[in-house]
Design an enzyme around this catalytic site. Structure first.
Site, PDB file in Angstrom:
ATOM      1  N   ASP A 148      10.717  -6.720 -15.940  1.00 49.37           N
ATOM      2  CA  ASP A 148      11.459  -6.578 -14.680  1.00 49.37           C
ATOM      3  C   ASP A 148      11.383  -7.839 -13.840  1.00 49.37           C
ATOM      4  O   ASP A 148      12.289  -8.160 -13.087  1.00 49.37           O
ATOM      5  CB  ASP A 148      10.918  -5.388 -13.876  1.00 49.37           C
ATOM      6  N   CYS A 196       5.668 -14.674  -0.727  1.00 46.16           N
ATOM      7  CA  CYS A 196       5.969 -13.516   0.116  1.00 46.16           C
ATOM      8  C   CYS A 196       4.838 -13.296   1.107  1.00 46.16           C
ATOM      9  O   CYS A 196       3.745 -12.904   0.708  1.00 46.16           O
ATOM     10  CB  CYS A 196       6.133 -12.257  -0.727  1.00 46.16           C
ATOM     11  N   CYS A 225       0.844  -1.199   0.000  1.00 52.07           N
ATOM     12  CA  CYS A 225       0.000   0.000   0.000  1.00 52.07           C
ATOM     13  C   CYS A 225       0.880   1.250   0.000  1.00 52.07           C
ATOM     14  O   CYS A 225       2.082   1.180   0.155  1.00 52.07           O
ATOM     15  CB  CYS A 225      -0.863   0.042   1.253  1.00 52.07           C
TER      16      CYS A 225
HETATM   17  O1  LIG Z   1       4.520 -12.733 -14.188  1.00 54.62           O
HETATM   18  P1  LIG Z   1       3.372 -11.917 -13.692  1.00 54.62           P
HETATM   19  O2  LIG Z   1       2.572 -12.640 -12.674  1.00 54.62           O
HETATM   20  O3  LIG Z   1       2.545 -11.342 -14.802  1.00 54.62           O
HETATM   21  O4  LIG Z   1       3.969 -10.694 -12.851  1.00 54.62           O
HETATM   22  C1  LIG Z   1       5.037  -9.889 -13.279  1.00 54.62           C
HETATM   23  C2  LIG Z   1       4.538  -8.690 -14.051  1.00 54.62           C
HETATM   24  O5  LIG Z   1       3.665  -7.891 -13.213  1.00 54.62           O
HETATM   25  C3  LIG Z   1       4.181  -6.569 -13.126  1.00 54.62           C
HETATM   26  O6  LIG Z   1       3.578  -5.723 -14.109  1.00 54.62           O
HETATM   27  P2  LIG Z   1       2.306  -4.794 -13.804  1.00 54.62           P
HETATM   28  O7  LIG Z   1       1.423  -4.752 -14.976  1.00 54.62           O
HETATM   29  O8  LIG Z   1       1.673  -5.218 -12.517  1.00 54.62           O
HETATM   30  O9  LIG Z   1       2.912  -3.356 -13.515  1.00 54.62           O
HETATM   31  P3  LIG Z   1       3.792  -2.345 -14.416  1.00 54.62           P
HETATM   32  O10 LIG Z   1       2.866  -1.643 -15.338  1.00 54.62           O
HETATM   33  O11 LIG Z   1       4.388  -1.417 -13.429  1.00 54.62           O
HETATM   34  O12 LIG Z   1       4.835  -3.107 -15.162  1.00 54.62           O
HETATM   35  C4  LIG Z   1       5.657  -6.710 -13.401  1.00 54.62           C
HETATM   36  O13 LIG Z   1       6.196  -5.503 -13.894  1.00 54.62           O
HETATM   37  C5  LIG Z   1       5.687  -7.788 -14.448  1.00 54.62           C
HETATM   38  O14 LIG Z   1       5.425  -7.244 -15.732  1.00 54.62           O
HETATM   39  N1  LIG Z   2      -0.650  -3.628   0.972  1.00 49.91           N
HETATM   40  C1  LIG Z   2      -0.667  -3.203   2.192  1.00 49.91           C
HETATM   41  O1  LIG Z   2       0.305  -2.655   2.682  1.00 49.91           O
HETATM   42  C2  LIG Z   2      -1.926  -3.533   2.957  1.00 49.91           C
HETATM   43  C3  LIG Z   2      -1.970  -3.123   4.413  1.00 49.91           C
HETATM   44  C4  LIG Z   2      -2.856  -4.037   5.236  1.00 49.91           C
HETATM   45  N2  LIG Z   2      -2.188  -5.289   5.478  1.00 49.91           N
HETATM   46  C5  LIG Z   2      -4.211  -4.246   4.587  1.00 49.91           C
HETATM   47  O2  LIG Z   2      -4.462  -5.297   4.040  1.00 49.91           O
HETATM   48  O3  LIG Z   2      -5.006  -3.349   4.579  1.00 49.91           O
HETATM   49  S1  SF4 Z   3       9.831 -11.888   0.126  1.00 46.97           S
HETATM   50 FE1  SF4 Z   3      10.364 -10.776  -1.771  1.00 46.97          FE
HETATM   51  S2  SF4 Z   3       8.610  -9.453  -2.253  1.00 46.97           S
HETATM   52 FE2  SF4 Z   3       8.401 -10.171  -0.107  1.00 46.97          FE
HETATM   53  S3  SF4 Z   3       9.341  -8.542   1.132  1.00 46.97           S
HETATM   54 FE3  SF4 Z   3      10.949 -10.050   0.752  1.00 46.97          FE
HETATM   55  S4  SF4 Z   3      11.964  -9.366  -1.157  1.00 46.97           S
HETATM   56 FE4  SF4 Z   3      10.012  -8.268  -0.983  1.00 46.97          FE
HETATM   57 MG   LIG Z   4       5.048  -5.089 -15.666  1.00 52.20          MG
END
Ligand SMILES: O=P(O)(O)OC[C@H]1O[C@H](OP(=O)(O)OP(=O)(O)O)[C@H](O)[C@@H]1O
Ligand SMILES: NC(=O)CC[C@H](N)C(=O)O
Ligand code: SF4
Ligand SMILES: [Mg+2]
Length: 520
Positions: free
Chosen positions: A381, A417, A20
């Protein structure tokens, strides 16, 4: 919930989601006297943090130790918060939140900031992160099934106040060492503004000053939107208290529990590219990761059809700097044939896989002339579930791309995570359940490779020990709950070695770099 038990989502799927965004503004004199609209500044900050969550948004404001009002609702900032209501919200101090649920449902009770009134004390709380353990509230009567971890914290604070804590700050300092997990909080009691990070500093939080105000925000670009200059990052395990007389620093945690372990994926994906973390440009770290990837995993040379045109392209938005770095280092042409449909939020942030797939399928418009007949190096990325690449590869093939070579500017995600990101089980993760060649075939690409962790850390340039890398290594900085039957070792496949490619070629198509590499 008993102490030590994991705080898992109420839908029972143990499926944490994303980070968030939190902000706070405290006006000091003469802004205080002029009543210059702390809520309006919080709104600007939230709009700048929209990428961190779009399920709900809210702002709560106070003055002289009392509540002055709250505006909040479901959806992204512009839908959730009517500008006229925000402008009408008066006060000396405000906290704000954009949410992507990691624990609990999407109901109104979980929309933040969360407020409580206990006798003469009012407070409001905004939370970024995910708790894995917290004490059981003695009277959890306001905690309906589906309550978020943040609601639990508000209830515990309210109980401490009702139980005679000498002040809001005292209640906070007593509670904090009992919480386990990831949390950056911004809170107010209507008089002071509090910004704090968990002892590992898993989620970011920075402090700014400007326009006669103290300001907190998850990311540095939001400070600018709130007319504030960056002062410094809040330290792991630090509680910064701002009031009309200035700021002071409180350390509520045992010193031995405090260390720098920022989520590495703040650099890779979550944070805005125009911000700084650990005093480093997020954009440039991504650029360097892409450049390293070009050396580590070059495009195999096509000796049979050397005349075929090549194009390096990003999956917008987050991969743009990495793709630029890849193209610059390899000397291959760069282009952006995929145009982001601005109405679609980040696909990774959708709450359910069906919605993620819908977002991924309609996220990009493709300019087919730019890819037809070409060998493409597609740079992203990160590859988590493969939702994005699967959809895009199909689009590129349909437009007549000759080859699609996928390059990922971070290592494979192989562990879940539980610290605030939307991946809760191994079954969801492409690299936890499949071999590299199986992923390549499933995605329909000609070759696939990732950037190794040591090279990603080199690209960031901060000491390796200063990060959480749990989802890449299984080594988390706090004790995390395991999901029964889904231990990483049960499903792990060997770590990738070299490029997994259908085309066996040892020479590469890289040329000398023709672009100037940016300096920090
Ligand atoms: O393998 P996946 O499960 O698809 O997750 C990875 C993708 O999700 C994110 O993009 P996203 O569209 O969320 O955000 P961005 O526009 O910032 O790239 C990230 O940048 C990858 O492109
Ligand atoms: N993505 C977040 O940081 C969420 C904060 C909080 N754990 C919620 O679910 O509202
Ligand atoms: S497990 Fe990965 S995504 Fe989750 S806090 Fe650690 S580095 Fe970030
Ligand atoms: Mg992306």
């Amino acid at each position: 919930m008993p102490s030590g038990q994991g705080l898992v989502p109420s839908d029972g799927h143990a499926r944490p989601r994303d980070a968030c965004g939190v902000v706070g503004v405290l006006a000091t004199a003469p802004a205080r006297a002029a009543d210059t609209g702390v809520a309006a500044r919080a709104y600007q900050g939230l709009a700048a943090l929209q990428h961190r969550g779009d399920q709900s948004a809210g702002i709560a404001a106070g003055a002289a130790g009392r509540r002055t009002g709250r505006v909040a609702g479901p959806g992204p900032v512009r839908e959730a918060l009517a500008r006229a209501d925000v402008d009408a919200l008066r006060g000396d101090v405000a906290v704000g939140h954009v949410r992507y649920a990691t624990a609990g449902g999407l109901g109104t009770a979980n929309i933040q900031p969360i407020e409580r009134q206990v006798g003469g004390v009012w407070f409001a709380l905004a939370h970024n992160g995910n708790l894995v353990a917290a004490p059981q509230p003695a009277d959890g009567s306001d905690l309906e099934p589906g309550a978020s971890d943040s609601l639990t914290v508000a209830t515990l604070l309210a109980e401490a106040l009702a139980g005679g804590a000498s002040s809001f700050e005292q209640a906070l300092c007593d509670l904090l060492p009992k919480l386990t997990g990831a949390y950056s909080f911004v809170l107010t009691d209507g008089r002071s503004l509090y910004g704090l990070r968990d002892p590992k500093g898993l989620r970011p939080l920075c402090l700014g000053r400007g326009g006669d105000a103290w300001v907190f925000a998850s990311e540095t670009p939001a400070l600018m939107e709130m007319d504030a200059d960056f002062v410094r990052e809040v330290e792991p395990g630090e509680l910064v208290v701002a009031d009309a007389s200035g700021i002071r620093s409180v350390r509520p945690f045992p010193p031995e529990s405090v260390e720098h372990r920022l989520c590495l994926f703040e650099f890779v994906y979550f944070s805005r590219p125009d911000g700084d973390l650990y005093d480093r440009s997020v954009y440039l770290t991504r650029w360097r990761a892409g450049a390293a990837l070009a050396v580590h995993a070059p495009l195999p040379l096509d000796e049979t059809r050397p005349e075929r045109e090549v194009l390096v392209l990003p999956l917008p938005d987050s991969a743009i700097p990495a793709a630029e770095g890849y193209a610059a280092r390899s000397g291959l042409p760069y282009g952006e044939p995929l145009v982001r449909n601005r109405e679609h939020g980040r696909s990774f942030l959708a709450a359910a896989q069906g919605e993620r797939e819908r977002r991924a399928a309609s996220k990009f418009r493709l300019i087919p002339e730019l890819v037809r007949g070409k060998r493409l190096v597609v740079v992203d990325d990160s590859l988590v579930r493969g939702t994005t690449t699967r959809a895009v590869t199909a689009q590129l093939r349909a437009a007549g791309a000759a080859e699609v070579h996928l390059r990922i500017a971070s290592p494979p995600w192989r562990w879940p995570c539980p610290l605030g990101i939307d991946v809760g089980s191994h079954g969801e993760l492409a690299a936890a359940t499949s071999t590299l060649s199986a992923i390549r075939d499933e995605l329909g690409v000609d070759s696939l490779n990732y950037l190794p962790l040591d090279q990603l850390l080199d690209a960031v340039g901060a000491p390796a020990g200063q990060f959480c890398t749990g989802c890449l290594t299984g080594d988390y900085p706090v004790r995390v709950p395991t999901v029964p039957g889904q231990r990483p070792d049960d499903v792990l496949v060997p770590a990738p070695a070299g490029c997994v490619s259908r085309t066996v070629a040892h020479r590469t198509a890289n040329h000398r770099s023709i672009r100037k590499e940016p300096q920090r």
